[in-house]
Design a protein around this motif. Structure first.
Motif, PDB file in Angstrom:
ATOM      1  N   ASN A  41       3.141  -9.053   5.443  1.00  0.00           N
ATOM      2  CA  ASN A  41       4.290  -8.303   4.919  1.00  0.00           C
ATOM      3  C   ASN A  41       5.634  -8.932   5.264  1.00  0.00           C
ATOM      4  N   CYS A  48       0.269  -7.271   2.292  1.00  0.00           N
ATOM      5  CA  CYS A  48      -0.969  -6.693   2.843  1.00  0.00           C
ATOM      6  C   CYS A  48      -1.911  -6.291   1.708  1.00  0.00           C
ATOM      7  N   CYS A  51      -2.921  -0.857   1.393  1.00  0.00           N
ATOM      8  CA  CYS A  51      -2.405   0.195   0.500  1.00  0.00           C
ATOM      9  C   CYS A  51      -1.097  -0.229  -0.153  1.00  0.00           C
ATOM     10  N   PHE A  64       3.142  -4.213  10.213  1.00  0.00           N
ATOM     11  CA  PHE A  64       1.814  -3.821   9.738  1.00  0.00           C
ATOM     12  C   PHE A  64       1.284  -2.671  10.563  1.00  0.00           C
ATOM     13  N   CYS A  65       0.212  -2.088  10.090  1.00  0.00           N
ATOM     14  CA  CYS A  65      -0.409  -0.963  10.801  1.00  0.00           C
ATOM     15  C   CYS A  65      -1.829  -1.348  11.198  1.00  0.00           C
ATOM     16  N   ARG A 224       1.692   3.125   7.646  1.00  0.00           N
ATOM     17  CA  ARG A 224       3.100   2.856   7.947  1.00  0.00           C
ATOM     18  C   ARG A 224       3.996   3.990   7.477  1.00  0.00           C
TER      19      ARG A 224
HETATM   20  S1  SF4 Z   1       0.629   0.750   5.536  1.00  0.00           S
HETATM   21 FE1  SF4 Z   1      -0.830  -0.599   6.561  1.00  0.00          FE
HETATM   22  S2  SF4 Z   1      -2.501  -0.821   5.086  1.00  0.00           S
HETATM   23 FE2  SF4 Z   1      -0.738  -0.056   3.970  1.00  0.00          FE
HETATM   24  S3  SF4 Z   1       0.305  -1.872   3.182  1.00  0.00           S
HETATM   25 FE3  SF4 Z   1       1.230  -1.357   5.143  1.00  0.00          FE
HETATM   26  S4  SF4 Z   1       0.154  -2.603   6.651  1.00  0.00           S
HETATM   27 FE4  SF4 Z   1      -1.104  -2.530   4.814  1.00  0.00          FE
END
Ligand code: SF4
Length: 750
Positions: A41, A48, A51, A64-65, A224
């Motif tokens: 990202n 990513c 999602c 990121f998560c 996120r």
């Molecule tokens: S919230 Fe998490 S899974 Fe979704 S795009 Fe961001 S990093 Fe990726």
């Protein structure tokens, strides 16, 4: 007496860090994975593959998560699913493995063809694979006998080429994963405000005074988003969660980047948590609007200037009885009043939603009530306000923008003709449910799938799998082994694709692709890692190869597109006015916003206004109707993901926030319902669908666990429970299978 989850910690926090580290270690590529995460990202790196939650303008090094880590670790794994794996394991043996085991073999490395004589997949060259596809496609008596499926991970460039090839081939049979997820959002928003997308930007979340979250579990599916909700809660915004299930992420969240959170165990997110009956959102929304109109808390100028249909809505709400509202919502009048009060006290309101709203028969109507609610006080088209359907796949919105739809608009087909000089097909194609029906009836003979896991994601598994096996040919462009490769047609191909994290070099050099998130932000993505195999190819390369083999005399410059994606973007710009200066604009950090007519209060609807659309509550609920078909007690089943899962991809057999470890065949139930039926914790139960066609649909041996869910409602994971979803049980206006509301009965497993 409800049963709170056994997990006591906050969402995120130390447990998320520990879980992320565990997944990195399990990938067998810790250093490579960790290095890759630093690029995740980031403006000049890759998006990513998880999602579609938005990226902040100013990214930090760790953007990121936990689920982003899982997605990257899963793709950057050192494990390889090469010819030796297929030589070792027959398809029959692979069929007996679960989803987790199949994908755990690692990254696909070579194009493979199924050999019925040995029941094994064997290597094939790319050229021979394309020849086989071309031969089968050109042998069809009609282009409509072919189906071209698209998963939401497909980039804009690949999606544009895919629809172009399919339309040059002569059909609009472009079913996609959106048919099974946010289709209802597109239909509802299109009619209400004239565009099938949300109007909310990340910046709006920072301005809202109240945020209503319907049928969504961001803690697992858009993690996120919790960071943005935490900030909102910290500054005093009221967060109202509407979800039958108590989801930990919406109760408490510790941001791993906040030392204070990590020390004190995070912050409370939700101000008011409502647990309606499954499908009770429609009644809740009508109750809220009834109170708001009675209180006269309306933006009368906005209503007079920008809307149509207010009086009809007012009359419809006046007729609706509180008895039906409270019965069908499963909420008390006091709870509904509290929610309405929060709405009326807020200057700026945002409503977000996901599958908990879209996978129901009345999904379109329910989402239109959310829009009605927002219109009452002009909460669309000004900062800090608006509708926000949160997409689950990184580019599912982009694919639709690129023309991946079975119902293309005439003006889009006109543009395609203008730019490419051929007459595209204008008869409607088939969506996912219709595609399965066409296979089942023998009207479809070939399926080509760009990513995804069609066999596992689809409803009515037994029927769907039989239909897939009857096809002449199935072709899957994939990164990892999955159920769809095992449930295959008479002839079958697996084509291994580059992942989002991997470097894509073509004749003109390194290539970037683009994606569009839930906020209509379009940005570039460029992989950083060495591909897992020298035999991997990019999606545009594969589509170009299939097109050239199928139409060797095509005037479309497929080879040029393969060699230089900027040329694809030039054509996208030529077809879609919103993509003006496309190649320039994606060069900017963070990309660009596509714009949204409703956000500018320009209503491209049939009335030229934002439409209030009234809908009566049903005379009886699905469960009440089903109860008339059986003496056994009927429950409403909702299916969902575990925390270690992304769509049909199972990263591990745990669901931390719901207190589940090392297993997936569990059914969540209110302890009082368990007691009433004499079920004890962990006792295996068979779940059986109650449906008008009386076909037997049973998912056996699910261990029952007590959980905080309303009485009469139960929950379980998909894809294991997709066998219970009847093919003809879908939203009449969306075509989306009703994975979130299936009438079922339960009996002790024998
Ligand atoms: S919230 Fe998490 S899974 Fe979704 S795009 Fe961001 S990093 Fe990726």
């Amino acid at each position: 007496m409800s049963a709170p989850s056994k997990f006591k910690g906050p969402a995120g926090g130390w447990a998320a860090l520990a879980a992320s580290a565990k997944h990195l270690v399990a990938s067998g590529n810790v250093l490579g994975g960790a290095k890759t995460l630093l690029d995740l990202n980031q403006p000049d790196a890759f998006d990513c593959p998880g999602c579609a939650w938005g990226d902040p303008k100013h990214t930090s090094s760790f953007e990121f998560c936990e689920n982003g880590v899982k997605a990257v670790a899963w793709e950057a794994t050192s494990k390889r699913c090469g010819p030796e794996v297929f030589a070792r394991h027959s398809v029959t043996w692979l069929m007996a493995q679960d989803e987790y085991t199949l994908e755990s073999f690692g990254r696909l490395t070579h194009p493979m063809v199924y050999n019925p004589a040995t029941d094994h997949y064997e290597p094939i060259t790319w050229d021979d694979a394309f020849k086989l596809i071309a031969a089968e496609l050109n042998a069809l008596s009609s282009p409509d006998e072919a189906l071209f499926y698209t998963s939401g991970r497909t980039s804009n460039e690949a999606a544009f080429l895919w629809q172009l090839f399919v339309r040059e081939f002569g059909t609009n049979n472009l079913p996609d994963c959106s048919n099974m997820c946010h289709e209802a959002s597109g239909v509802a928003l299109g009619e209400s405000i004239g565009i099938g997308k949300g109007t909310v930007l990340l910046e709006d979340i920072k301005l809202a005074d109240a945020i209503f979250i319907f049928g969504q579990n961001p803690g697992t599916n858009h993690p996120r988003m919790l960071g943005d909700l935490r900030e909102a809660a910290e500054r005093g915004a009221k967060i109202v969660t509407i979800n039958p299930l108590k989801e930990r992420g919406l109760e408490r969240f510790a941001h791993p980047k906040s030392p204070k959170d990590m020390l004190i165990g995070g912050v409370a997110i939700t101000h008011l948590y409502l647990q309606p009956q499954i499908g009770g959102d429609l009644a809740l929304l009508k109750g809220m609007m009834k109170l708001i109109i009675e209180a006269g808390a309306l933006d009368t100028d906005f209503i007079a200037t920008h809307t149509h249909g207010f009086e009809a809505l007012k009359a419809d709400l006046a007729k609706e009885s509180w008895d039906r509202i409270t019965t069908q919502s499963g909420l008390t009048r006091e709870e509904i009043t509290h929610a309405a009060q929060i709405y009326m006290n807020a200057e700026r309101v945002i409503c977000t939603w996901a599958m908990g709203l879209t996978q129901h028969k009345s999904a379109v109507e329910t989402i239109q009530q959310i829009i009605n609610l927002l219109l009452l006080r002009g909460n669309i088209g000004r900062p800090g306000t608006g509708p926000c359907p949160v997409r689950g796949h990184s580019n599912v919105q982009g694919d639709r923008t690129m023309g991946i739809t079975e119902l293309p608009r005439p003006e889009f087909l006109d543009s395609l003709k203008r730019v490419f000089g051929f007459e595209p097909p204008r008869r409607p194609g088939v969506n996912t449910v219709e595609a399965i029906k066409a296979m089942h009836e023998g009207k479809a003979k070939v399926l080509l799938a760009m990513g995804g896991n069609f066999a596992a994601a689809s409803p009515d598994s037994n029927l769907t799998w039989a239909a897939l096996r009857a096809l002449n040919l199935t072709v899957h462009v994939s990164t990892k082994l999955n159920r769809s490769h095992i449930v295959h047609g008479r002839k079958a191909l697996i084509l291994p694709a580059l992942g989002r994290t991997e470097i894509d070099v073509q004749k003109t050099g390194r290539q970037a692709i683009t994606v569009e998130d839930s906020m209509s932000m379009v940005h570039a993505s460029q992989g950083m890692n060495i591909p897992a195999s020298t035999e991997l190819r990019s999606e545009p390369w594969i589509i170009s190869g299939i097109a050239q083999a199928t139409h060797p005399d095509s005037p479309i410059p497929w080879a040029a597109f393969r060699d230089d994606y900027r040329l694809i973007r030039d054509k996208i710009e030529a077809v879609f006015a919103d993509f003006e200066n496309f190649n320039d604009r994606i060069g900017r950090a963070g990309g660009f916003w596509l714009g949204n007519s409703a956000a500018d209060r320009r209503w491209k609807t049939a009335t030229g206004k934002a439409n209030f659309i009234a809908t009566p509550l049903p005379a009886e609920t699905e469960r009440e109707a089903a109860q008339k078909r059986t003496a056994a007690r009927v429950f409403t089943l909702m299916t969902f993901r575990a925390h270690d899962q992304y769509n049909t991809t199972v990263y591990a057999l745990n669901d931390r926030y719901r207190g589940i470890e090392g297993r997936r065949r569990v059914v969540f139930m209110h302890p009082d319902d368990m007691a009433a039926l004499g079920f004890v914790e962990n006792e295996p139960l068979d779940i059986a669908t109650v449906h008008a066609d009386n076909r037997v649909r049973v998912a056996p041996a699910f261990a029952v666990v007590p959980y905080d869910i309303p009485r009469g409602c139960i929950g379980a994971y998909f894809p294991e429970t997709n066998v219970l979803v009847p093919l003809d049980s879908h939203g009449p206006r969306s075509g989306t299978p009703t994975n979130k509301s299936i009438p079922v009965t339960l009996r002790k497993s024998s």
